[in-house]
Design a protein around this motif. Sequence first.
Motif, PDB file in Angstrom:
ATOM      1  N   GLU A  23       0.823  -1.235   0.000  1.00  0.00           N
ATOM      2  CA  GLU A  23       0.000   0.000   0.000  1.00  0.00           C
ATOM      3  C   GLU A  23       0.851   1.277   0.000  1.00  0.00           C
ATOM      4  O   GLU A  23       0.634   2.154   0.814  1.00  0.00           O
ATOM      5  N   HIS A  24       1.859   1.302  -0.818  1.00  0.00           N
ATOM      6  CA  HIS A  24       2.647   2.528  -1.022  1.00  0.00           C
ATOM      7  C   HIS A  24       2.700   3.437   0.194  1.00  0.00           C
ATOM      8  O   HIS A  24       2.366   4.607   0.107  1.00  0.00           O
ATOM      9  N   GLN A  25       3.087   2.909   1.349  1.00  0.00           N
ATOM     10  CA  GLN A  25       3.157   3.817   2.502  1.00  0.00           C
ATOM     11  C   GLN A  25       4.564   4.398   2.585  1.00  0.00           C
ATOM     12  O   GLN A  25       5.489   3.871   2.011  1.00  0.00           O
ATOM     13  N   GLN A  26       4.673   5.479   3.370  1.00  0.00           N
ATOM     14  CA  GLN A  26       5.985   6.114   3.536  1.00  0.00           C
ATOM     15  C   GLN A  26       6.851   5.249   4.444  1.00  0.00           C
ATOM     16  O   GLN A  26       6.378   4.757   5.457  1.00  0.00           O
ATOM     17  N   LEU A  27       8.112   5.093   4.084  1.00  0.00           N
ATOM     18  CA  LEU A  27       9.012   4.360   4.973  1.00  0.00           C
ATOM     19  C   LEU A  27       9.832   5.374   5.751  1.00  0.00           C
ATOM     20  O   LEU A  27      10.390   6.291   5.161  1.00  0.00           O
ATOM     21  N   SER A  28       9.932   5.193   7.045  1.00  0.00           N
ATOM     22  CA  SER A  28      10.744   6.146   7.818  1.00  0.00           C
ATOM     23  C   SER A  28      12.136   5.559   8.009  1.00  0.00           C
ATOM     24  O   SER A  28      12.362   4.370   7.778  1.00  0.00           O
ATOM     25  N   THR A  29      13.041   6.419   8.461  1.00  0.00           N
ATOM     26  CA  THR A  29      14.407   5.971   8.742  1.00  0.00           C
ATOM     27  C   THR A  29      14.361   4.784   9.697  1.00  0.00           C
ATOM     28  O   THR A  29      15.145   3.846   9.595  1.00  0.00           O
ATOM     29  N   GLU A  30      13.416   4.888  10.671  1.00  0.00           N
ATOM     30  CA  GLU A  30      13.328   3.844  11.696  1.00  0.00           C
ATOM     31  C   GLU A  30      13.098   2.467  11.046  1.00  0.00           C
ATOM     32  O   GLU A  30      13.743   1.483  11.399  1.00  0.00           O
ATOM     33  N   ASP A  31      12.151   2.409  10.071  1.00  0.00           N
ATOM     34  CA  ASP A  31      11.840   1.120   9.438  1.00  0.00           C
ATOM     35  C   ASP A  31      13.085   0.542   8.764  1.00  0.00           C
ATOM     36  O   ASP A  31      13.365  -0.654   8.835  1.00  0.00           O
ATOM     37  N   LEU A  32      13.822   1.415   8.083  1.00  0.00           N
ATOM     38  CA  LEU A  32      14.996   0.941   7.354  1.00  0.00           C
ATOM     39  C   LEU A  32      16.030   0.417   8.335  1.00  0.00           C
ATOM     40  O   LEU A  32      16.660  -0.623   8.110  1.00  0.00           O
ATOM     41  N   MET A  33      16.205   1.129   9.461  1.00  0.00           N
ATOM     42  CA  MET A  33      17.174   0.669  10.455  1.00  0.00           C
ATOM     43  C   MET A  33      16.751  -0.718  10.957  1.00  0.00           C
ATOM     44  O   MET A  33      17.569  -1.602  11.167  1.00  0.00           O
ATOM     45  N   LYS A  34      15.419  -0.872  11.162  1.00  0.00           N
ATOM     46  CA  LYS A  34      14.897  -2.139  11.690  1.00  0.00           C
ATOM     47  C   LYS A  34      15.235  -3.268  10.702  1.00  0.00           C
ATOM     48  O   LYS A  34      15.721  -4.337  11.090  1.00  0.00           O
ATOM     49  N   ALA A  35      14.991  -2.985   9.398  1.00  0.00           N
ATOM     50  CA  ALA A  35      15.251  -3.998   8.373  1.00  0.00           C
ATOM     51  C   ALA A  35      16.725  -4.404   8.407  1.00  0.00           C
ATOM     52  O   ALA A  35      17.061  -5.592   8.364  1.00  0.00           O
ATOM     53  N   LEU A  36      17.610  -3.389   8.502  1.00  0.00           N
ATOM     54  CA  LEU A  36      19.044  -3.692   8.503  1.00  0.00           C
ATOM     55  C   LEU A  36      19.397  -4.517   9.733  1.00  0.00           C
ATOM     56  O   LEU A  36      20.242  -5.409   9.685  1.00  0.00           O
ATOM     57  N   ARG A  37      18.736  -4.166  10.856  1.00  0.00           N
ATOM     58  CA  ARG A  37      19.057  -4.884  12.079  1.00  0.00           C
ATOM     59  C   ARG A  37      18.617  -6.353  11.965  1.00  0.00           C
ATOM     60  O   ARG A  37      19.310  -7.263  12.388  1.00  0.00           O
ATOM     61  N   GLN A  38      17.405  -6.554  11.372  1.00  0.00           N
ATOM     62  CA  GLN A  38      16.903  -7.928  11.232  1.00  0.00           C
ATOM     63  C   GLN A  38      17.877  -8.773  10.410  1.00  0.00           C
ATOM     64  O   GLN A  38      18.099  -9.940  10.683  1.00  0.00           O
ATOM     65  N   ARG A  39      18.438  -8.177   9.351  1.00  0.00           N
ATOM     66  CA  ARG A  39      19.357  -8.950   8.519  1.00  0.00           C
ATOM     67  C   ARG A  39      20.733  -9.080   9.188  1.00  0.00           C
ATOM     68  O   ARG A  39      21.642  -9.644   8.618  1.00  0.00           O
ATOM     69  N   GLY A  40      20.885  -8.452  10.342  1.00  0.00           N
ATOM     70  CA  GLY A  40      22.145  -8.583  11.079  1.00  0.00           C
ATOM     71  C   GLY A  40      23.300  -7.821  10.461  1.00  0.00           C
ATOM     72  O   GLY A  40      24.462  -8.039  10.783  1.00  0.00           O
ATOM     73  N   ILE A  41      22.977  -6.898   9.536  1.00  0.00           N
ATOM     74  CA  ILE A  41      24.089  -6.198   8.875  1.00  0.00           C
ATOM     75  C   ILE A  41      24.793  -5.256   9.840  1.00  0.00           C
ATOM     76  O   ILE A  41      26.009  -5.187   9.879  1.00  0.00           O
TER      77      ILE A  41
END
Length: 642
Positions: A23-41
């Motif tokens: 649903e084309h929502q806005q992604l915030s910096t927080e979401d991106l950080m979360k994604a990176l954290r999940q992948r363990g990068i």
Amino acid sequence: QMDVHGRIREVLAETIREELAPEHQQLSTEDLMKALRQRGIIDDVMKELKFVTDVNERERTSAPKPSTHFVDREPPVLKKTNIDPTRRYLYLQVLGGKAFLEHLQEPEPLPGQICSTFTLCLHFRNQRFRSKPVPCACEPDFHDGFLLEVHKDSLGDGSKMVDATTMLSICDPVHMVLIKTDTFGETTLVASYFLEWRSVLAAENGITNVAVELLGVGTESKVSVGVLNIRLEMYPQLSKTLSPEITNTQFALERQKTAEKERLFLVYAKQWWREYLQIRPTHNVRLVKIFAQDENGVNRPVCSYIRPLRAGRLLDTPRQAARFVSVLGYERAPVIGGGGGKQEQWCTLLAFLCRNKGDCEDHANLLCSLLLGFGLEAFVCVGTKAKGVPHTWVMTRGTDGTITFWESLTGHRYIHRPINPDDPPLVEQPKPLYPYRTIGCLFNHQKFFGNCQPSDAVEICVFDLHDESKWKPMSGEAIKSVCSPGTTSSVPPFPPLCASTIDAAVTSNEIELQLRILVSEHRKDLGLSTVWDDHLSYLLSPALAAYELERTTSISAGNEEFQDAVRRAVPDGHTFKGFPIHFVYRNARRAFATCLRSPFCEEIICCRGDQVRLAVRVRVFTYPESACAVWIMFACKYRSVL
């Protein structure tokens, strides 16, 4: 080595595909950080970073610097509760500073150690904010968010929420003033900056980051002091943003309009000055001041430094306003190097109030603005004191023609009665009590008059401002074009006054305790013991209250009761000595050093004799901003041995 950027890019692309597809929502910096954290990068990167440290280095490494502002912190949005969803806000975050090179060599402050601090003060459309003080450093750790309401006083247009186009026409900048407070509590003005916030109206997703370069003040107005990282955001988010072309065109038009008005005023001022010099050649040495430089070295018409200012419920009478202005500290604008020249710097009101001290022009401008707010006809006078020292003071004109001079640095008032030089010598002339010698011009927010009487001596000056043969006026229209509020001019709007944050009773007690310790130590060095008389100390209170009342109202009251109480407290055959003194700062050690310079006070503090009892009483009277009047009274009683 790990190609961090490549891996982060892959993850972000993947995240955006996964999360944005539905649903084309806005992604915030927080979401991106979360994604990176999940992948363990992030963890991988942290593991890979090996810090090569020297053995000697390891012992003196300081505590690790806090990581960048958004990692383990909750997003600031969650903490805010006082947002009214029907109002439009500008959320301004200060996310640290860098390149404050003057503080490059500053050592890291030890925990609990007092160090110099930076404080940022903001003013936007009748709202004032102050950041938490942060230690001075090359990269000061500012982390503050300020919620600025776009329409504070009115509900905007028919109380509907303002859209981007309407906000584009609000040309009030955010005025930011950076203050440095040293370890003794002395303040200095570091920078004063006008932030153009409307760039956020054209920013994608309503957020913009700006790096603001702060320039110094006064003689250093071309030198960079440091850079602040600022993030601007609109709440609620704008439904549609403007294109950058529109905002840039608007800014260009405003600049052009302002420049044109200022150019026309300059042409008019030159013409006025030529005419003024043609009246009498000696006029070129009179102090006729049409322009003055502010703290950023910008030339502004003097009339723009004044505006009727109402103090709300903070000040009740014009005389109380005069007292308030007189307890703001006096300090001449700093000059680098000698030569005795006076560096001219008329501060904008926010810079003067935040620093809590300024030159005589700053005091006179503020007092004149407050008196105009109280409905008086007030002007600032520019002239000289004894020995030809340039000075400014305030004058009010009563409806009956009474002329009163107000000295903004002391709060004293003087009635002016002109001497008539044509009177025969036997006629008794009034003796002037005021310290002013000559007057070149006077002005307020709407009028400007140059003195064109044969002599510019104040004592024979006639203040009939309607008589153009005595006072050459400037066109009211010309002044209005560059000085009236609401025009697109370079003149910053006035901030409101703030209530005092100082607790008078607590501060009085603190200073009194410190003075007791200082007196006891001083007497110990002289080989004298110290016995305090608490009852006598308490009896000194009414005297201090009466002194302050007299300074504010020119009425003295309650002296009989004070004298009576002291007589009862001092037995027969004993002597009482008291010494009152007044300060406008709250530094006990500095006050004590000043007191010892007075022979009367020194005599009391170092009193020798039989049955010596000492007393000291401190009373702090608070005024708006952080101004205060501090009264101290030292006293002693001892048996007279003759």
